[in-house]
Design a protein around this motif. Structure first.
Motif, PDB file in Angstrom:
ATOM      1  N   HIS A  23       4.775   7.149   1.674  1.00  0.00           N
ATOM      2  CA  HIS A  23       4.699   6.199   2.781  1.00  0.00           C
ATOM      3  C   HIS A  23       4.207   4.883   2.199  1.00  0.00           C
ATOM      4  CE1 HIS A  23       5.352   9.346   5.685  1.00  0.00           C
ATOM      5  NE2 HIS A  23       4.311  10.017   5.244  1.00  0.00           N
ATOM      6  N   LEU A  24       4.878   3.802   2.580  1.00  0.00           N
ATOM      7  CA  LEU A  24       4.508   2.485   2.091  1.00  0.00           C
ATOM      8  C   LEU A  24       4.352   1.510   3.242  1.00  0.00           C
ATOM      9  CD1 LEU A  24       6.767   3.763  -0.029  1.00  0.00           C
ATOM     10  CD2 LEU A  24       6.358   1.623  -1.174  1.00  0.00           C
ATOM     11  N   ALA A  25       3.501   0.544   3.036  1.00  0.00           N
ATOM     12  CA  ALA A  25       3.402  -0.629   3.907  1.00  0.00           C
ATOM     13  C   ALA A  25       3.663  -1.822   2.997  1.00  0.00           C
ATOM     14  CB  ALA A  25       2.024  -0.713   4.550  1.00  0.00           C
ATOM     15  N   LEU A  26       4.637  -2.640   3.355  1.00  0.00           N
ATOM     16  CA  LEU A  26       5.045  -3.773   2.524  1.00  0.00           C
ATOM     17  C   LEU A  26       5.011  -5.059   3.335  1.00  0.00           C
ATOM     18  CD1 LEU A  26       8.195  -2.128   0.881  1.00  0.00           C
ATOM     19  CD2 LEU A  26       5.891  -2.272  -0.097  1.00  0.00           C
TER      20      LEU A  26
ATOM     21  N   ALA B  66       0.870  -1.169   0.000  1.00  0.00           N
ATOM     22  CA  ALA B  66       0.000   0.000   0.000  1.00  0.00           C
ATOM     23  C   ALA B  66       0.908   1.220   0.000  1.00  0.00           C
ATOM     24  CB  ALA B  66      -0.897  -0.001   1.231  1.00  0.00           C
ATOM     25  N   ALA B  67       0.476   2.295  -0.676  1.00  0.00           N
ATOM     26  CA  ALA B  67       1.325   3.475  -0.768  1.00  0.00           C
ATOM     27  C   ALA B  67       0.504   4.748  -0.896  1.00  0.00           C
ATOM     28  CB  ALA B  67       2.271   3.349  -1.964  1.00  0.00           C
ATOM     29  N   VAL B  68       1.044   5.809  -0.315  1.00  0.00           N
ATOM     30  CA  VAL B  68       0.525   7.154  -0.526  1.00  0.00           C
ATOM     31  C   VAL B  68       1.699   8.042  -0.899  1.00  0.00           C
ATOM     32  CG1 VAL B  68      -1.417   6.924   1.075  1.00  0.00           C
ATOM     33  CG2 VAL B  68       0.731   7.853   1.901  1.00  0.00           C
ATOM     34  N   VAL B  69       1.428   9.020  -1.742  1.00  0.00           N
ATOM     35  CA  VAL B  69       2.424  10.000  -2.133  1.00  0.00           C
ATOM     36  C   VAL B  69       1.819  11.359  -1.840  1.00  0.00           C
ATOM     37  CG1 VAL B  69       3.705  11.018  -4.045  1.00  0.00           C
ATOM     38  CG2 VAL B  69       3.444   8.540  -3.911  1.00  0.00           C
ATOM     39  N   GLY B  70       2.501  12.145  -1.045  1.00  0.00           N
ATOM     40  CA  GLY B  70       1.974  13.453  -0.678  1.00  0.00           C
ATOM     41  C   GLY B  70       3.078  14.440  -0.406  1.00  0.00           C
TER      42      GLY B  70
ATOM     43  N   GLY C 137      -4.292   9.512   6.446  1.00  0.00           N
ATOM     44  CA  GLY C 137      -4.408  10.890   6.904  1.00  0.00           C
ATOM     45  C   GLY C 137      -3.891  11.908   5.903  1.00  0.00           C
ATOM     46  N   HIS C 138      -3.126  11.463   4.915  1.00  0.00           N
ATOM     47  CA  HIS C 138      -2.639  12.364   3.869  1.00  0.00           C
ATOM     48  C   HIS C 138      -3.747  12.730   2.883  1.00  0.00           C
ATOM     49  CE1 HIS C 138       1.293  11.408   5.435  1.00  0.00           C
ATOM     50  NE2 HIS C 138       1.824  12.299   4.630  1.00  0.00           N
ATOM     51  N   GLY C 139      -4.874  12.037   2.955  1.00  0.00           N
ATOM     52  CA  GLY C 139      -6.003  12.335   2.080  1.00  0.00           C
ATOM     53  C   GLY C 139      -6.121  11.351   0.941  1.00  0.00           C
ATOM     54  N   THR C 140      -7.328  11.214   0.426  1.00  0.00           N
ATOM     55  CA  THR C 140      -7.567  10.237  -0.643  1.00  0.00           C
ATOM     56  C   THR C 140      -6.868  10.608  -1.938  1.00  0.00           C
ATOM     57  OG1 THR C 140      -9.649  11.348  -1.188  1.00  0.00           O
ATOM     58  CG2 THR C 140      -9.778   9.457   0.307  1.00  0.00           C
TER      59      THR C 140
END
Length: 142
Positions: free
Chosen positions: A78-81, A63-67, A126-129
Motif C-alpha cells: 500500500h502506498l500514499a503518493l 509512504a509505503a507498507v509491504v505485507g 494497521g499492517h503493523g510496524t
C-alpha cells in the motif's frame, strides 16, 4: 508517522505482486517486494525530476507498507503518493500507471484511487510496524 498525516497526498495505491518469477525461477519475498517499491519510487522521481532526482535528491512525498493478506499470505503493498506542485492530478495518475506496468514483479491487479484523507494512512499502519517500508518514506524535495 507524525507529521505524515498532514502531507497532501494525491494517490492511494495498492499493488499486488506475482508470487513466482518464471524467468528467475524465484519466489517472491517481502524483501523483493520492498526493493521493487523502492525502485518504483525511484523511477517515478527520475521521470518527474530527471537528473535532479539523483544529483540533488529531489523526490515526491511517499509512504509505503509491504505485507501479506491474513488469509492466503499473498504479498502486497500500500502506498500514499503526493504529486509535485507543477503536475496536474491527471498527469500524475497517468505517469504512475505507465511506470507500474514496467515492473516484472507487479501483477496486473493494482488499484489506484484518489487519496481522500488520513484514513488510508491508518489502514496502512494497521499492517503493523514490521510492514513499514521505511526506505520508501520520503518528504517532498524540493
Amino acid at each position: 508517522m507524525a507529521g505524515l498525516s498532514e502531507t497532501p497526498f494525491t494517490l492511494a495505491v495498492t499493488i499486488t505482486f506475482r508470487q513466482w518469477d518464471r524467468l528467475r525461477s524465484q519466489a517472491l519475498t517481502e524483501e523483493i517486494a520492498k526493493e521493487t517499491i523502492k525502485q518504483l519510487i525511484g523511477r517515478i522521481n527520475r521521470e518527474i525530476f530527471g537528473h535532479l532526482a539523483n544529483r540533488q535528491g529531489h523526490t515526491i512525498s511517499s509512504a509505503a507498507v509491504v505485507g501479506t493478506n491474513k488469509t492466503g499470505g499473498h504479498i502486497h503493498a500500500h502506498l500514499a503518493l503526493a504529486k509535485p506542485d507543477h503536475m496536474s492530478d491527471e498527469a500524475f495518475l497517468a505517469l504512475i500507471e505507465k511506470i507500474i506496468i514496467r515492473f516484472d514483479w507487479v501483477d496486473t491487479q493494482c488499484d489506484i484511487q484518489a487519496y481522500r484523507d488520513k484514513t488510508w494512512l491508518s489502514y496502512m499502519v494497521g499492517h503493523g510496524t514490521d510492514s513499514l517500508a521505511l526506505e520508501c518514506f520520503n518528504k517532498a524535495k524540493p
